[in-house]
Design an enzyme around this catalytic site. Sequence first.
Site, PDB file in Angstrom:
ATOM      1  N   GLU A  34       0.671  -1.476   0.354  1.00  0.00           N
ATOM      2  CA  GLU A  34       0.371  -0.224  -0.059  1.00  0.00           C
ATOM      3  C   GLU A  34       1.162   1.506  -0.084  1.00  0.00           C
ATOM      4  OE1 GLU A  34      -3.271   0.681  -0.124  1.00  0.00           O
ATOM      5  OE2 GLU A  34      -3.462  -1.518  -0.575  1.00  0.00           O
ATOM      6  N   CYS A 189     -11.824   1.588 -14.993  1.00  0.00           N
ATOM      7  CA  CYS A 189     -12.399   2.623 -15.221  1.00  0.00           C
ATOM      8  C   CYS A 189     -10.847   4.046 -15.345  1.00  0.00           C
ATOM      9  CB  CYS A 189     -13.145   3.049 -13.856  1.00  0.00           C
ATOM     10  SG  CYS A 189     -14.014   4.811 -13.540  1.00  0.00           S
ATOM     11  N   CYS A 196     -15.260   1.243 -21.015  1.00  0.00           N
ATOM     12  CA  CYS A 196     -16.879   1.430 -20.072  1.00  0.00           C
ATOM     13  C   CYS A 196     -17.697   0.173 -20.671  1.00  0.00           C
ATOM     14  CB  CYS A 196     -17.366   2.344 -20.744  1.00  0.00           C
ATOM     15  SG  CYS A 196     -16.829   4.277 -19.795  1.00  0.00           S
ATOM     16  N   CYS A 199     -17.103  -2.780 -18.111  1.00  0.00           N
ATOM     17  CA  CYS A 199     -17.787  -1.845 -16.477  1.00  0.00           C
ATOM     18  C   CYS A 199     -18.770  -2.851 -16.170  1.00  0.00           C
ATOM     19  CB  CYS A 199     -17.761  -0.482 -16.652  1.00  0.00           C
ATOM     20  SG  CYS A 199     -18.253  -0.075 -14.858  1.00  0.00           S
ATOM     21  N   CYS A 205     -24.436   3.721 -14.490  1.00  0.00           N
ATOM     22  CA  CYS A 205     -23.152   4.969 -14.308  1.00  0.00           C
ATOM     23  C   CYS A 205     -23.449   6.585 -14.385  1.00  0.00           C
ATOM     24  CB  CYS A 205     -21.803   4.119 -15.101  1.00  0.00           C
ATOM     25  SG  CYS A 205     -20.496   5.685 -14.634  1.00  0.00           S
TER      26      CYS A 205
END
Length: 341
Positions: A34, A189, A196, A199, A205
């Site tokens: 992270e 994205c 798209c 997605c 969306c």
Amino acid sequence: MSNFAQRLIEWQRAHGRHDLPWQGQDAYRVWLSEIMLQQTQVSTVIPYYQRFVASFPNIAALATATEDQVLAHWSGLGYYARGRNLHKAAQIIMERFNGEFPRKLEDILELPGIGRSTAAAICALAFHERRAILDGNVKRVLSRYCGIEGWAGDKQVEEKLWQQAEALLPESDVATYTQALMDMGATVCTRSKPKCVLCPVQADCVALQTERIAVLPTPRPRKTVPERNAVFLLLMHGNDILLEKRPGSGIWGGLWCPPQFEDEIAAQEWFGRTGMEAKGGERLEAFTHTFTHFKLHITPLKIQLARKPLRVEQAGSVWLDVGEALGAAIPTPVRKVLGQL
């Protein structure tokens, strides 16, 4: 569970990333990944991560390492405060938590270099706690899906995004859902040319339905990028070069660099004060190194010395063979220059 979360979880299981080296690992490795992934792409991070865990396989190994050893493994990854904070945090974990990564969010947030989203990601991925994250990728996904306008760096806009991140959290499978959000932002994205058609939440969306994919999220307001100049003084004796350890804070904090000056006059004045004698010199090709908040135009001046001085003006200096210096904790522009010598 929200329909949004369910669709993302199903998508992640079928199409998400499952081969990242830190997936399914303990809290130390999740934490390390992270921190490395802040401001840095996965493809860049993976080799650094693998070298890092090979040298520092656990918190104890990281805590007992020297800062130079840690920064040498970070060299080239940028944003070096991340490496210094990682090292400090490992030492705190050894002192306060007996070497075990803390499980409480409040304790994690007190560690240097860890903010709200990073702490939540560690809790979700390593401990399977129900925590919302909001990194850069997630901000983009939620800005588009929820139709939230405004730059995410604005406090009011960020608070709206946090509200949505919390509201959309599922009751279970939080680790899978969290990974799905990250994978969606990284692979579907994306900032430019989002896919798209692939997605799983395209049907509702807001950005897609209102044809605002290209304008959401709202970009950061443009500012003129400041430009600065620097002269690297490459003091050579044979194949040895003089490097100085920079202060712990600021640009390249704790790293080894050649003496650096604002211009050639300042470099010449400093050289004159040291009493060193040059037997030859040349100006190497200038280049520009771009940071997130300014550009640095660098002119390297290479000087061969008649003899190696017994001491130099400033403390924290060392003579290293160029090959050895390339393995030290040096920033990317210095590595570029040394590679040409």
